[in-house]
Write an enzyme that holds these catalytic residues in place. Structure first.
Site, PDB file in Angstrom:
ATOM      1  N   LYS A 225       0.834  -1.199   0.000  1.00 20.37           N
ATOM      2  CA  LYS A 225       0.000   0.000   0.000  1.00 20.37           C
ATOM      3  C   LYS A 225       0.868   1.248   0.000  1.00 20.37           C
ATOM      4  CE  LYS A 225      -1.790   2.573   3.109  1.00 20.37           C
ATOM      5  NZ  LYS A 225      -1.655   3.888   2.429  1.00 20.37           N
ATOM      6  N   GLU A 299      10.333   0.854  10.215  1.00 20.64           N
ATOM      7  CA  GLU A 299      11.317   1.913   9.977  1.00 20.64           C
ATOM      8  C   GLU A 299      10.594   3.215  10.285  1.00 20.64           C
ATOM      9  OE1 GLU A 299      14.376   1.383   8.962  1.00 20.64           O
ATOM     10  OE2 GLU A 299      14.280  -0.666   8.195  1.00 20.64           O
ATOM     11  N   CYS A 333      13.564  10.491   6.833  1.00 20.28           N
ATOM     12  CA  CYS A 333      13.538   9.951   8.203  1.00 20.28           C
ATOM     13  C   CYS A 333      14.901  10.088   8.872  1.00 20.28           C
ATOM     14  CB  CYS A 333      13.080   8.506   8.201  1.00 20.28           C
ATOM     15  SG  CYS A 333      13.906   7.515   6.968  1.00 20.28           S
TER      16      CYS A 333
HETATM   17  P1  NAI Z   1       2.053   8.007   8.443  1.00 15.08           P
HETATM   18  O1  NAI Z   1       2.911   7.199   9.323  1.00 15.08           O
HETATM   19  O2  NAI Z   1       0.672   8.302   8.863  1.00 15.08           O
HETATM   20  O3  NAI Z   1       1.949   7.318   7.002  1.00 15.08           O
HETATM   21  C1  NAI Z   1       2.785   6.324   6.518  1.00 15.08           C
HETATM   22  C2  NAI Z   1       1.958   5.225   5.862  1.00 15.08           C
HETATM   23  O4  NAI Z   1       1.177   4.555   6.845  1.00 15.08           O
HETATM   24  C3  NAI Z   1       0.972   5.708   4.828  1.00 15.08           C
HETATM   25  O5  NAI Z   1       0.932   4.774   3.771  1.00 15.08           O
HETATM   26  C4  NAI Z   1      -0.345   5.690   5.575  1.00 15.08           C
HETATM   27  O6  NAI Z   1      -1.461   5.547   4.741  1.00 15.08           O
HETATM   28  C5  NAI Z   1      -0.189   4.485   6.463  1.00 15.08           C
HETATM   29  N1  NAI Z   1      -1.019   4.469   7.660  1.00 15.08           N
HETATM   30  C6  NAI Z   1      -1.499   5.506   8.372  1.00 15.08           C
HETATM   31  N2  NAI Z   1      -2.195   5.064   9.439  1.00 15.08           N
HETATM   32  C7  NAI Z   1      -2.154   3.719   9.411  1.00 15.08           C
HETATM   33  C8  NAI Z   1      -2.678   2.687  10.246  1.00 15.08           C
HETATM   34  N3  NAI Z   1      -3.369   2.962  11.337  1.00 15.08           N
HETATM   35  N4  NAI Z   1      -2.432   1.408   9.921  1.00 15.08           N
HETATM   36  C9  NAI Z   1      -1.704   1.110   8.830  1.00 15.08           C
HETATM   37  N5  NAI Z   1      -1.202   2.034   8.010  1.00 15.08           N
HETATM   38  C10 NAI Z   1      -1.410   3.332   8.287  1.00 15.08           C
HETATM   39  O7  NAI Z   1       2.818   9.349   8.159  1.00 15.08           O
HETATM   40  P2  NAI Z   1       2.173  10.743   7.693  1.00 15.08           P
HETATM   41  O8  NAI Z   1       0.932  11.051   8.441  1.00 15.08           O
HETATM   42  O9  NAI Z   1       2.091  10.726   6.240  1.00 15.08           O
HETATM   43  O10 NAI Z   1       3.293  11.750   8.173  1.00 15.08           O
HETATM   44  C11 NAI Z   1       3.279  12.252   9.502  1.00 15.08           C
HETATM   45  C12 NAI Z   1       4.661  12.366  10.075  1.00 15.08           C
HETATM   46  O11 NAI Z   1       5.251  11.079  10.100  1.00 15.08           O
HETATM   47  C13 NAI Z   1       5.643  13.183   9.277  1.00 15.08           C
HETATM   48  O12 NAI Z   1       5.556  14.521   9.571  1.00 15.08           O
HETATM   49  C14 NAI Z   1       6.931  12.616   9.721  1.00 15.08           C
HETATM   50  O13 NAI Z   1       7.306  13.178  10.940  1.00 15.08           O
HETATM   51  C15 NAI Z   1       6.631  11.153   9.918  1.00 15.08           C
HETATM   52  N6  NAI Z   1       7.000  10.346   8.764  1.00 15.08           N
HETATM   53  C16 NAI Z   1       8.155   9.650   8.813  1.00 15.08           C
HETATM   54  C17 NAI Z   1       8.559   8.929   7.720  1.00 15.08           C
HETATM   55  C18 NAI Z   1       9.813   8.185   7.727  1.00 15.08           C
HETATM   56  O14 NAI Z   1      10.359   7.910   6.671  1.00 15.08           O
HETATM   57  N7  NAI Z   1      10.309   7.769   8.856  1.00 15.08           N
HETATM   58  C19 NAI Z   1       7.794   8.918   6.490  1.00 15.08           C
HETATM   59  C20 NAI Z   1       6.566   9.617   6.556  1.00 15.08           C
HETATM   60  C21 NAI Z   1       6.211  10.317   7.655  1.00 15.08           C
END
Ligand code: NAI
Ligand code: MG
Length: 834
Positions: A225, A299, A333
């Site tokens: 996804k 991660e 990240c």
């Molecule tokens: P997120 O963690 O919500 O999204 C990442 C993925 O998880 C997306 O595909 C999303 O649809 C999915 N997701 C969201 N809720 C879920 C759930 N309950 N169960 C399964 N999958 C789920 O990140 P978001 O909201 O896009 O970004 C928020 C903050 O997260 C950013 O500001 C940043 O600080 C951090 N982030 C860190 C990343 C990294 O590479 N470590 C990447 C993206 C965001």
């Protein structure tokens, strides 16, 4: 946006580079050509846009509407819903994509399950051919992937074209190799089955590659996804899978938001979840999968230090900062988001940085001459704005260049926050934007303390011309990757992943393959009847069966204490528990430990972290010594175990195997080597197996001595300090071990033993924020609670799911699986050459 005319000398290098870009791009800059004099007086660039014609034609060919990719076909969403994806650099809609409902998830998982036997039967070489074809096709359609990535995500085309997409191809090539070598290099392992993969929006195609390549190489099929802001390159990838004739169902791509992700996480046929994203969602997924037996790799976020020592080459450092925090708009990240600089060079560095920032160019992601593109979505931009405001409210000094950002897209200027205190919000939370904090230190010791002063542990960058210093600092930083005099370099051959709240598991390198396999014996033991516990093996709560009336040995009156910090200690409560022998008669008493005792033991274990810093040779010697002293007391141990188990032969075997196992890990102590990865950069990339830190271990009831030794010895051998809750039913096997420990030079606190009732001890141990890893081998009903509690500080946990381990088997109960579970892999990148 204007260039500074009076620029410091040190910027010459960058200027040359920029001139080149300009020369290449200028033919595309249509309006009136400036004169040579004008060019030299302003150093202004014209736009150098990459065309999006082909990308638009591709979107149009799909009528800008995409279904799910399930079983090799485009399948309309069962709920009939679609959602838009936009170009954040121009605020223009690009296409609509299907939203995945739980029914769609079920369809995709069923397709993956159906494809599994064929994919596995294809063998390593067959799979290698497909992975190779994917890599080749990525290269053939390289530019289209790069443009689609840039318009969907907002990242500069220079980055998607020169970094993301080449690394994607590299990942598939590298893992084609692992598929080919699986039969040999991974012969004791088998695929997991259907895996669910959830990725973020910051590197949409690269994260897809990091997830898909190892999963396929190891013989799994999958449902992936993508993130809701950036679904498009994954859909182009789906199409590519069709083009190369990948068997239907091996790769399924399903779009949607967090709800779709949650449905994938919950699906019972999914054997593993691989997730990259926020720590918050990582925690939700840890909780959602607790007790399910699903394998998990996470991660998560980071707040990585960028450490500058006074002898560093400051001009290189400035370019390093550009790569660390302005690469991908800081939405990385492992972004080096905290500059820690030695006081003596702090002012000089800040001046140079500001000069460099004045000349960074921000704008349309498709412009080849820009350095910084657009922020992915309004909500992310708001988060950056809010956090920066909070930072200045908390006293930070803000500095941004004098130019202003374009207003037709989601842009945020490069920003430095100085005068930041280590505890302030902006020094602790992930801003995920082009914002870096600036702090100073005096000594290397202080630098390390500041670097580790975060909940995270993803990466670090160390700048010093003194390699001795850099290589001394690198192992002391709690992070999965340490870059020496470089930053944000990645390669498929080197593992990437976190410590602490940055998650667990590795992606890339051989270390990453283990995330997609399980030990072969687990599969062979599948359906093996649970070894029915004999009454002597179950917990204390179960009534002991009366034995037939044979002659009884008189009870031995003996009360043992807890073992904490190298001393026998009375339990905090002052209560004891009667411990029955096999016949139900009292064999002795042990202390009834409580919460406070667990906390004291964890503190003692922390104080003993010098154990990890000692030599592997020393650890080997002490483990041999433990074995020697146990062998010395062989008959005494056999006698007691015989009373516990009611079986003299079993007791004899238990002691003999325990001695043997101590020898095994004494042997391993200086042989569980790391590796030097063959990354294509001019870099020695050292993969070190590092102790995780403080480990909690909960022993099973059965094999009270052998299981105890089999768990404790690998943990000690790799340099962890341990708090162990021994067999609840037969704790005397462990408390008898005190004497062995006391005569074996084990440093105080390296091994702490707390006896008592599991339900009174395990919750404290599994939720303790200073415990870095928990192994739970208690009754299976307990795993869910343990995995739930581990989500607090995202500690690694290892719980037994599926077939029960045979503790007498070398294959199942000793060796590399235990060593891997005792260690983190840290990759240290050391570039060479001038
Ligand atoms: P997120 O963690 O919500 O999204 C990442 C993925 O998880 C997306 O595909 C999303 O649809 C999915 N997701 C969201 N809720 C879920 C759930 N309950 N169960 C399964 N999958 C789920 O990140 P978001 O909201 O896009 O970004 C928020 C903050 O997260 C950013 O500001 C940043 O600080 C951090 N982030 C860190 C990343 C990294 O590479 N470590 C990447 C993206 C965001
Ligand atoms: Mg988008």
């Amino acid at each position: 946006m204007s260039e500074q005319t009076a620029e410091p000398k040190d910027e010459g290098k960058k200027k040359r580079k920029k001139k080149k870009v300009k020369a290449k791009g200028s033919p595309a800059a249509a309006p009136a050509r400036p004169t040579v004099v004008e060019i030299f007086s302003t150093m202004e660039y014209g736009p150098a846009p990459e065309t999006d014609r082909v990308a638009n034609a591709w979107l149009d060919a799909h009528n800008r509407k995409f279904d799910h990719f399930i079983g090799g076909e485009w399948v309309a969403p069962s709920g009939g819903k679609y959602f838009p994806s936009e170009n954040p650099g121009r605020r223009e809609p690009l296409a609509e994509v299907a939203e995945g409902s739980p029914e769609d998830v079920a369809k995709a998982v069923a397709a993956a399950k159906a494809a599994l036997p064929g994919w596995r039967a294809l063998g390593g070489h067959g799979r290698a051919r497909y992975l190779y074809a994917i890599a080749r096709h990525i290269q053939k359609h390289h530019r289209l992937f790069a443009v689609v990535e840039s318009i969907d995500n907002g990242k500069p085309i220079r980055e998607s074209r020169d970094i993301d997409v080449p690394l994607v191809a590299r990942h598939f090539y590298h893992h084609a190799g692992w598929a080919q070598l699986m039969d040999d290099e991974m012969r004791d392992y088998v695929p997991l089955g259907v895996v669910g993969q959830i990725i973020p929006w910051n590197f949409p195609l690269l994260m897809l590659a990091w997830k898909i390549a190892p999963a396929l190489a190891m013989g799994n099929t999958l449902v992936l996804k993508p993130a809701e802001y950036t679904p498009l390159t994954a859909l182009r990838f789906a199409e590519l899978c069709k083009e190369i004739g990948l068997p239907p169902g091996v790769v399924n791509i399903l779009n949607g938001d967090g709800r779709t992700g949650a449905a994938l996480v919950d699906h019972p046929d999914v054997k593993k979840i691989a997730f990259t994203g926020s720590t918050g969602v990582g925690r939700i997924i840890r909780k959602a999968t607790a007790g399910s037996g699903k394998k998990l790799s996470l991660e998560l976020g980071g707040k990585s230090p960028f450490m500058v020592f006074e002898d560093a080459d400051l001009d290189s450092v400035v370019e390093g900062v550009v790569d660390a925090i302005w690469f991908n708009q800081g939405q990385v990240c492992c972004a080096g988001s905290r500059i820690l600089v030695q006081e003596s060079v702090a002012d000089a560095l800040l001046t140079k940085l500001r000069a460099r920032m004045e000349r960074l160019r921000i704008g349309d992601p498709l412009d080849k001459a820009i350095d910084i593109g657009a922020i992915v979505a309004p909500v992310q931009l708001d988060q950056i704005v809010d956090l920066v405001k909070l930072g200045t409210d908390e006293g930070a000094t803000l500095w941004q260049p004098s130019w202003s950002c374009p207003t037709n897209g989601l842009f945020y200027p490069p920003t430095i926050l100085s005068d930041v205190s280590p505890a302030s919000t902006v020094a602790q939370v992930e801003i995920f934007g082009p914002v870096v904090t600036f702090m100073t230190f005096r000594t290397p010791k202080e630098a390390i303390a500041l670097a580790n002063n975060t909940r995270y542990g993803l990466a670090a960058s160390v700048w010093s011309e003194n390699l001795n210093l850099a290589l001394d600092v690198a192992p002391k930083i709690k992070a999965g990757t340490v870059w020496v005099n470089c930053t944000n370099v990645f390669d498929a051959a080197a593992g990437f992943g976190g410590y602490r709240e940055s998650g667990y598991g590795r992606e890339g390198g051989k270390e990453g393959l283990y995330e997609y396999v399980k030990p072969r014996w687990k599969e062979e033991a599948h359906g093996r009847p649970e070894l029915t516990p004999t009454p002597s093996e179950v917990g204390l709560a179960a009534p002991a069966e009366p034995e037939d009336d044979g002659p009884r040995l008189p009870p031995i009156d003996r009360t043992t204490k807890l073992y904490i910090g190298g001393k026998q200690r009375r339990p905090d409560w002052g209560y004891c528990i009667d411990i029955p022998d096999a016949s139900g008669a009292t064999l002795g008493q042990v202390g009834r430990g409580n919460r406070k005792d667990i906390r004291d033991a964890v503190e003692a274990a922390h104080a003993a972290r010098g154990w990890a810093a000692g030599t592997a040779h020393l650890r080997a010697q002490i483990l041999y010594y433990l074995a020697e002293n146990l062998a010395e007391r062989q008959s005494e141990f056999e006698g007691r175990l015989s009373l516990m188990l009611g079986n003299p032969q079993a007791a004899e075997r238990e002691v003999a195997l325990s001695v043997k196992r101590l020898f095994t890990y004494a042997a391993w102590a200086d042989k569980y080597d790391g590796a030097v990865h063959a990354t294509p950069l001019r870099s020695v990339t050292i993969a070190m197996n590092e102790a995780i830190g403080v480990m909690g271990i909960v022993c099973p009831n059965r094999h009270p001595l052998l299981a105890f030794v089999s768990l404790v010895a690998p943990a000690l051998s790799t340099g962890n300090s341990v708090v162990v809750i021994p067999s609840e039913r037969h704790p005397l096997a462990a408390t008898d071990f005190y004497q062995v420990m006391e005569t074996s030079d084990l440093p105080p606190g390296a091994l702490n033993i707390v006896t008592g009732h599991r339900e009174e001890l395990v919750p404290t141990l599994s939720s303790h924020d200073d415990v870095d890893q928990l192994w739970y081998f208690g009754p299976s009903e307990g795993t869910e609670a343990v995995e739930l509690a581990s989500a607090g500080n995202m500690k690694r946990s290892w719980c037994e799911h599926g077939a029960a381990r045979d503790w007498t088997s070398e294959r199942e109960a000793a060796g590399r699986e235990f060593l891997r579970q005792s260690t983190h892999v840290k990759n240290i990148w050391v570039p060479y050459g001038e």
